[in-house]
Structures are given as structure tokens and as C-alpha cells.
Motif scaffolding. Structure first.
Motif, short mmCIF file in Angstrom:
data_model
loop_
_atom_site.label_atom_id
_atom_site.label_comp_id
_atom_site.label_asym_id
_atom_site.label_seq_id
_atom_site.Cartn_x
_atom_site.Cartn_y
_atom_site.Cartn_z
N LEU A 10 -4.08 -8.22 9.68
CA LEU A 10 -2.88 -8.62 9.00
C LEU A 10 -3.19 -8.91 7.36
O LEU A 10 -4.09 -9.78 7.20
CB LEU A 10 -2.30 -9.84 9.77
N VAL A 11 -2.29 -8.53 6.65
CA VAL A 11 -2.40 -8.87 5.17
C VAL A 11 -0.80 -8.98 4.46
O VAL A 11 -0.05 -8.27 4.87
CB VAL A 11 -3.06 -7.71 4.78
N GLN A 12 -0.74 -9.69 3.61
CA GLN A 12 0.40 -9.83 2.90
C GLN A 12 0.55 -8.63 1.94
O GLN A 12 -0.30 -8.05 1.72
CB GLN A 12 0.44 -11.06 1.91
N ALA A 13 1.80 -8.38 1.67
CA ALA A 13 2.18 -7.14 0.64
C ALA A 13 1.48 -7.55 -0.56
O ALA A 13 1.44 -8.45 -0.93
CB ALA A 13 3.71 -6.94 0.64
N GLY A 14 1.17 -6.17 -1.16
CA GLY A 14 0.13 -6.43 -2.40
C GLY A 14 -1.32 -6.58 -2.21
O GLY A 14 -2.22 -6.69 -3.08
N GLY A 15 -1.91 -6.97 -1.03
CA GLY A 15 -3.18 -7.11 -0.72
C GLY A 15 -3.92 -5.89 -0.41
O GLY A 15 -3.30 -4.70 -0.46
N SER A 16 -5.16 -6.07 -0.02
CA SER A 16 -6.15 -4.75 0.12
C SER A 16 -6.83 -5.18 1.55
O SER A 16 -6.88 -6.24 2.35
CB SER A 16 -6.87 -4.87 -0.82
N LEU A 17 -7.09 -4.02 2.09
CA LEU A 17 -7.82 -3.71 3.43
C LEU A 17 -8.92 -2.62 3.26
O LEU A 17 -8.52 -1.72 2.62
CB LEU A 17 -7.24 -3.65 4.55
N ARG A 18 -9.98 -2.80 3.77
CA ARG A 18 -10.74 -1.69 3.67
C ARG A 18 -11.33 -1.41 5.21
O ARG A 18 -11.73 -2.23 5.90
CB ARG A 18 -12.17 -2.13 3.10
N SER A 83 -2.96 -2.48 -2.77
CA SER A 83 -1.39 -2.67 -3.15
C SER A 83 -0.46 -2.30 -1.86
O SER A 83 0.50 -1.60 -2.14
CB SER A 83 -0.85 -1.72 -4.21
N LEU A 84 -0.95 -2.88 -0.69
CA LEU A 84 -0.37 -2.56 0.68
C LEU A 84 1.08 -3.06 0.42
O LEU A 84 1.33 -3.99 0.05
CB LEU A 84 -1.09 -3.22 1.70
N LYS A 85 1.73 -2.06 1.05
CA LYS A 85 3.15 -2.39 1.39
C LYS A 85 3.70 -2.46 2.75
O LYS A 85 2.94 -1.90 3.94
CB LYS A 85 4.04 -1.29 0.65
N ALA A 86 4.77 -3.01 3.09
CA ALA A 86 5.37 -2.96 4.71
C ALA A 86 5.29 -1.68 5.09
O ALA A 86 4.91 -1.52 6.36
CB ALA A 86 6.45 -3.53 4.56
N GLU A 87 5.44 -0.50 4.52
CA GLU A 87 5.86 0.86 5.04
C GLU A 87 4.20 1.41 5.24
O GLU A 87 4.21 2.42 5.92
CB GLU A 87 6.19 1.68 4.26
N ASP A 88 3.27 0.60 4.89
CA ASP A 88 1.77 1.03 5.64
C ASP A 88 1.28 0.42 6.73
O ASP A 88 0.36 0.86 7.38
CB ASP A 88 0.88 0.43 4.45
N THR A 89 2.24 -0.40 7.41
CA THR A 89 1.89 -0.88 8.63
C THR A 89 2.03 0.32 9.79
O THR A 89 2.83 1.18 9.75
CB THR A 89 3.09 -1.89 9.23
N THR A 118 -1.18 -4.46 9.62
CA THR A 118 0.12 -5.05 9.63
C THR A 118 0.19 -5.61 8.33
O THR A 118 -0.48 -6.51 7.99
CB THR A 118 0.43 -5.88 10.73
N VAL A 119 1.38 -5.39 7.35
CA VAL A 119 1.53 -5.69 6.09
C VAL A 119 2.78 -6.47 6.21
O VAL A 119 3.64 -6.05 6.66
CB VAL A 119 1.64 -4.62 5.20
#
Length: 121
Positions: A10-18, A83-89, A118-119
Motif C-alpha cells: 500500500l502506497v500513497q499517490a505519488g509514492g514509489s514501489l519496486r 509517481s504512482l496513481k490510483a489507477e495503478d492499483t 494498492t495506491v
């Protein structure tokens, strides 16, 4: 051959994950490795792929946002998502295509178990 994916969460919008995905087992060669994703109520879609010679291809929706890379020696593929967005969930699935156990065996595609991204907006 097994593929083990990790790195979702789980990450907030604008965050990053690898994301990482490691292939293990009797592997002589792997052609391409990559990631698909499937959001609720939608079809699975290709996100990114990297070939054995390092050629990459991305879905238009993630170009400039995601970066795929691969460690050939370790049979690992990575997906850096910025730069994750909700639509990347979605649930993200890794795959390894053209996997050969030896130079004489036919190529097979294997899939990982999926990792949830989950963004929150």
C-alpha cells in the motif's frame, strides 16, 4: 521452475514501489521477462517486458513512470514504479517467457503468483 514476486503493498499517490520477481529451478535460458497487471473488473494487461538482450517495451500508460530491468545472471526482473496513481492499483503478475531447462527442451512460459499494489489517493 517457480517465479516468486515480492515488493507490492500500500502506497500513497505519488509514492514509489519496486517489484521483484525471481525465477528458480532448472533454468538454461530465459527469453523475456516482464509484468502484467489486472485491476478489479478489468482484463489483464501488459505493463512492461525486457528481453534477454535488454530491449524493453512498456504500455503507453506507464511510459516514463515505470522502469523495468533484469539481472540475467540471477534470473530476476524488477519493476520500479514511480509517481504512482490510483489507477495503478492492481494485482501485478510477473512472467518468464521462453524458459528452457536445457538447450534441447522446448520453451515454456511461467507465471508468478501475483502481488497486490494498492495506491491510495
Amino acid at each position: 521452475v517457480q517465479l516468486q514476486a515480492s515488493g507490492g503493498g500500500l502506497v500513497q499517490a505519488g509514492g514509489s514501489l519496486r517489484l521483484s520477481c525471481a525465477a528458480s529451478g532448472t533454468i538454461f535460458s530465459i527469453n523475456d521477462m516482464g509484468w502484467y497487471r489486472q485491476a478489479p473488473g478489468k482484463q489483464r494487461e501488459l505493463v512492461a517486458v525486457v528481453t534477454s538482450v535488454g530491449r524493453t517495451n512498456y504500455a503507453d500508460s506507464v511510459k516514463g513512470q515505470f522502469t523495468i530491468s533484469r539481472d540475467i545472471a540471477k534470473n530476476v526482473v524488477y519493476l520500479q514504479m514511480n509517481s504512482l496513481k490510483a489507477e495503478d492499483t492492481a494485482v501485478y503478475y510477473c512472467y518468464a517467457g521462453g524458459v528452457r531447462g536445457s538447450r534441447y527442451t522446448p520453451p515454456i512460459t511461467y507465471w508468478g503468483q501475483g502481488t497486490q499494489v494498492t495506491v491510495s489517493s
